[in-house]
Design a protein around this motif. Structure first.
Motif, mmCIF file in Angstrom:
data_model
loop_
_atom_site.group_PDB
_atom_site.id
_atom_site.type_symbol
_atom_site.label_atom_id
_atom_site.label_comp_id
_atom_site.label_asym_id
_atom_site.label_seq_id
_atom_site.Cartn_x
_atom_site.Cartn_y
_atom_site.Cartn_z
ATOM 1 N N TYR A 1 15.079 -11.730 -49.360
ATOM 2 C CA TYR A 1 14.144 -10.695 -48.917
ATOM 3 C C TYR A 1 13.392 -10.180 -50.130
ATOM 4 N N LEU B 1 17.238 1.008 -41.536
ATOM 5 C CA LEU B 1 16.816 -0.350 -41.242
ATOM 6 C C LEU B 1 17.552 -0.854 -40.016
ATOM 7 N N GLY C 1 27.129 -14.551 -31.715
ATOM 8 C CA GLY C 1 26.157 -15.188 -32.586
ATOM 9 C C GLY C 1 25.467 -14.223 -33.514
ATOM 10 N N ALA C 2 25.903 -12.988 -33.501
ATOM 11 C CA ALA C 2 25.221 -12.008 -34.335
ATOM 12 C C ALA C 2 25.667 -12.143 -35.772
ATOM 13 N N ASN C 3 24.749 -11.969 -36.686
ATOM 14 C CA ASN C 3 25.054 -11.968 -38.103
ATOM 15 C C ASN C 3 25.192 -10.548 -38.604
ATOM 16 N N GLN D 1 18.738 -4.356 -38.221
ATOM 17 C CA GLN D 1 18.909 -5.792 -38.425
ATOM 18 C C GLN D 1 19.218 -6.432 -37.090
ATOM 19 N N GLY E 1 10.466 -1.138 -46.466
ATOM 20 C CA GLY E 1 11.682 -1.843 -46.119
ATOM 21 C C GLY E 1 11.628 -3.280 -46.604
ATOM 22 N N LEU F 1 24.824 -9.073 -42.181
ATOM 23 C CA LEU F 1 24.433 -9.468 -43.517
ATOM 24 C C LEU F 1 25.141 -8.649 -44.573
ATOM 25 N N TYR G 1 20.054 -15.557 -47.267
ATOM 26 C CA TYR G 1 18.710 -15.046 -47.016
ATOM 27 C C TYR G 1 18.116 -14.486 -48.297
ATOM 28 N N ILE H 1 21.224 -0.106 -40.741
ATOM 29 C CA ILE H 1 21.580 0.031 -42.147
ATOM 30 C C ILE H 1 20.822 1.195 -42.744
ATOM 31 N N SER I 1 12.267 -2.152 -40.932
ATOM 32 C CA SER I 1 12.383 -0.793 -41.435
ATOM 33 C C SER I 1 11.998 0.174 -40.321
ATOM 34 N N ARG J 1 27.262 -1.646 -36.638
ATOM 35 C CA ARG J 1 26.939 -2.590 -35.569
ATOM 36 C C ARG J 1 26.983 -1.863 -34.242
ATOM 37 N N VAL K 1 22.378 -4.243 -35.893
ATOM 38 C CA VAL K 1 23.053 -3.556 -36.992
ATOM 39 C C VAL K 1 22.050 -2.595 -37.619
ATOM 40 N N PRO L 1 20.115 -9.740 -34.530
ATOM 41 C CA PRO L 1 21.077 -10.848 -34.639
ATOM 42 C C PRO L 1 20.535 -12.053 -35.378
ATOM 43 N N GLY L 2 19.254 -12.303 -35.333
ATOM 44 C CA GLY L 2 18.689 -13.437 -36.063
ATOM 45 C C GLY L 2 18.621 -13.219 -37.555
ATOM 46 N N GLY L 3 18.909 -12.022 -38.002
ATOM 47 C CA GLY L 3 18.953 -11.741 -39.431
ATOM 48 C C GLY L 3 17.774 -10.972 -39.953
ATOM 49 N N GLY L 4 16.684 -10.887 -39.197
ATOM 50 C CA GLY L 4 15.529 -10.164 -39.693
ATOM 51 C C GLY L 4 15.793 -8.678 -39.777
ATOM 52 N N ILE L 5 15.215 -8.054 -40.769
ATOM 53 C CA ILE L 5 15.395 -6.614 -40.961
ATOM 54 C C ILE L 5 14.074 -5.926 -40.702
#
Lengths: 107, 117
Positions: free
Chosen positions: B35, A35, B102-104, A37, B42, B106, B33, A86, A45, A102, A84, A39-43
């Protein structure tokens, strides 16, 4: 010890470099996901593997079931690959995630 | 605090019933979040909170779905009038912004698996 281990935890590369991210797992699996990821958090696949190797564009994923190991390779890395990554081991109805790697690709 | 906790881990329900999942994030994480993941796919983004504010909702989140984070700590995800298509793993994750980038990064919970019969 986590059931899914990724290495390295952090990786910084220069644009154009070949990248390898590793994933080892200790559980039995039916498939393994890679996966991405953002920076905005969306993942997103990238791959789902149960054997062998898959390629999509500059991304290549391999898995060795006997060794319980998978790798994600990025050829000709680009700053937009910074994210990132995963890996997640899937076993029937269960999923175990690695902690993520990362990747920062500098121009 | 050892990570993100989700409860229950498994839920089996009959079609038409309501279900609620709870997520307890890492205490210092201000983003949370949800999901959804179906077998072999995914995770798909559903919604996220910054503190108690729900900032984004996916189109996947129909009007039967509602999420709350009333005090900016734990969150609940409720599904009303469940349908068989709702059967999935519901993943919660939390994060905190990392410095100037600014990177997260998770941290995921183990997930709550829903089976709708």
């Amino acid at each position: 010890k986590n059931e899914v281990e990724q290495s390295p935890q952090n990786l910084t590369a220069q644009e154009g470099e070949f990248i390898t991210i590793n994933c080892s797992y200790s559980v039995g699996i039916s498939a393994l996901h890679w996966l991405q990821q953002h920076p905005g958090g969306g993942i997103v696949s990238l791959f789902m593997l149960s054997s062998g190797k898959k390629k999509h564009g500059r991304l290549i994923a391999t898995i060795n079931i006997q060794e319980k190991h998978s790798s994600l390779h990025i050829t000709a890395s680009h700053p937009r690959d910074s994210a990132v990554y995963i890996c997640a081991a899937v076993n029937n109805n269960d999923m175990r995630f690695g902690a993520g790697t990362r990747l920062t690709v500098k121009p | 605090d050892t990570g993100v906790s989700q409860d229950p881990r498994h839920k089996i329900t009959k079609r038409g019933q309501n279900v609620t999942f709870r997520c307890d994030p890492i205490s210092e994480h201000n983003r949370l979040y949800w999901y959804r993941q179906t077998l072999g796919q995914g995770p798909e983004f559903l919604t996220y909170f910054q503190n108690e504010a729900q900032l984004e909702k996916s189109r996947l989140l129909s009007d039967r779905f509602s999420a709350e984070r009333p005090k900016g700590s734990f969150s609940t995800l409720e599904i009303q009038r469940t349908e068989q298509g709702d059967s999935a793993m519901y993943l919660c994750a939390s994060s905190v912004l990392q410095g100037f980038s600014g990177a997260n990064v998770l941290t995921f919970g183990a997930g709550s698996r829903l089976t709708v019969l």
